[in-house]
Design a protein around this motif. Structure first.
Motif, PDB file in Angstrom:
ATOM      1  N   GLU A  89       0.838  -1.197   0.000  1.00 55.48           N
ATOM      2  CA  GLU A  89       0.000   0.000   0.000  1.00 55.48           C
ATOM      3  C   GLU A  89       0.879   1.255   0.000  1.00 55.48           C
ATOM      4  O   GLU A  89       1.889   1.325   0.699  1.00 55.48           O
ATOM      5  N   ILE A  90       0.506   2.223  -0.795  1.00 47.56           N
ATOM      6  CA  ILE A  90       1.216   3.505  -0.844  1.00 47.56           C
ATOM      7  C   ILE A  90       0.458   4.486   0.035  1.00 47.56           C
ATOM      8  O   ILE A  90      -0.729   4.748  -0.187  1.00 47.56           O
ATOM      9  N   GLU A  91       1.118   4.999   1.035  1.00 48.92           N
ATOM     10  CA  GLU A  91       0.471   5.898   1.992  1.00 48.92           C
ATOM     11  C   GLU A  91      -0.026   7.175   1.292  1.00 48.92           C
ATOM     12  O   GLU A  91       0.601   7.654   0.337  1.00 48.92           O
ATOM     13  N   GLN A  94       2.298   9.977   0.522  1.00 46.13           N
ATOM     14  CA  GLN A  94       3.318   9.688  -0.484  1.00 46.13           C
ATOM     15  C   GLN A  94       2.749   9.666  -1.900  1.00 46.13           C
ATOM     16  O   GLN A  94       3.496   9.476  -2.860  1.00 46.13           O
ATOM     17  N   GLN A  95       1.465   9.860  -2.030  1.00 49.06           N
ATOM     18  CA  GLN A  95       0.821   9.818  -3.339  1.00 49.06           C
ATOM     19  C   GLN A  95       0.908  11.205  -4.000  1.00 49.06           C
ATOM     20  O   GLN A  95      -0.084  11.902  -4.181  1.00 49.06           O
ATOM     21  N   LEU A 159       3.564   3.212 -10.809  1.00 45.04           N
ATOM     22  CA  LEU A 159       4.219   2.968  -9.519  1.00 45.04           C
ATOM     23  C   LEU A 159       4.312   1.492  -9.204  1.00 45.04           C
ATOM     24  O   LEU A 159       5.288   1.034  -8.618  1.00 45.04           O
ATOM     25  N   GLN A 160       3.304   0.758  -9.589  1.00 47.39           N
ATOM     26  CA  GLN A 160       3.294  -0.684  -9.331  1.00 47.39           C
ATOM     27  C   GLN A 160       2.665  -1.396 -10.523  1.00 47.39           C
ATOM     28  O   GLN A 160       1.635  -0.950 -11.039  1.00 47.39           O
ATOM     29  N   LYS A 167      -0.838   0.417 -11.255  1.00 43.10           N
ATOM     30  CA  LYS A 167      -1.144   1.500 -10.326  1.00 43.10           C
ATOM     31  C   LYS A 167      -0.389   2.728 -10.807  1.00 43.10           C
ATOM     32  O   LYS A 167       0.847   2.713 -10.878  1.00 43.10           O
ATOM     33  N   LEU A 175      -3.997   8.537  -7.220  1.00 40.86           N
ATOM     34  CA  LEU A 175      -3.540   7.170  -7.521  1.00 40.86           C
ATOM     35  C   LEU A 175      -4.666   6.419  -8.211  1.00 40.86           C
ATOM     36  O   LEU A 175      -5.757   6.242  -7.651  1.00 40.86           O
TER      37      LEU A 175
END
Length: 221
Positions: A89-91, A94-95, A159-160, A167, A175
């Motif tokens: 998971e991206i906080e 941080q997005q 990002l992913q 993502k 995101l």
């Protein structure tokens, strides 16, 4: 020559030069028998004497067996545990698009090195083949076609990459989770534009390096 090799030492030489006590033939015989018996405990006396008559003795050495310790194998997290721990998971703080711009610059340099500099005379098929197997984390992609109109036009940095989704972080710091199925993505670098048909791209990033892709003119969504 044999006399020199096997002859007796001069009287007193053994004690003076080697520091050894001279022994008689019976003492020497007893020493040899005791030494062989100690060195080869599994052999019977008759077998040792038989070996001595042949004048060829091979001494054996017994290694102590080491006890094997029970090594515990380290187990990684299962997919369920990773989801529960939210490892990927991206906080929210941080997005932000600006945070990942350096990642995009690194990705562009990585692709240039992978494609031998992306020179103007580079073969498009070669570049396309390299991009299909390359790591796309950090690439800027745009959804150009989709069976779901709401996805068309989404642009951002990957990002992913998972088996079924990308993502993407947009310039608006949002995101987006975009499925690969039924979507076509465009990727541009140094004037070269490549298209990714998500329906044929449903692989993990680690699996694509061994995948053989067939280049086709048109592919349906």
């Amino acid at each position: 020559m044999e006399g020199l090799l096997y002859g007796r030492l001069p009287a007193g030489a053994a004690e003076e030069e080697l520091g050894a006590q001279p022994q008689g033939s019976e003492e020497a015989k007893a020493f040899v028998n005791a030494f062989l018996k100690r060195s080869m405990p599994k052999m019977k006396d008759e077998a040792i004497q038989d070996m001595l008559t042949r004048k060829a003795v091979v001494l054996e050495h017994y290694f102590k067996k080491k006890k094997k310790g029970n090594r515990k194998k380290t187990k990684g997290f299962t997919a369920k545990q990773r989801r529960e721990l939210r490892l990927f998971e991206i906080e929210p703080e941080q997005q932000r698009y600006a945070i990942f711009l350096p990642l995009h610059e690194l990705w562009k340099q990585y692709i240039r090195d992978l494609c031998y500099g992306l020179k103007p005379d580079a073969q498009p098929q070669m570049v396309q083949g390299k991009l299909l197997k390359a790591d796309l984390h950090g690439a800027i992609v745009t959804v150009t076609k989709s069976k779901c109109p709401s996805y068309v036009g989404i642009t951002g940095i990957i990002l992913q990459e998972m088996k079924h989704v990308f993502k993407i972080i947009t310039k608006e710091d949002k995101l987006k989770v975009v499925p690969k199925l039924n979507n076509v993505f465009s990727l541009e670098i140094d004037g070269f534009i490549s298209y990714i048909y998500g329906s044929k791209f449903q692989l993990r990033a680690s699996e694509r390096s061994a995948k053989k892709f067939k280049l086709k003119g048109t592919i349906d969504l």
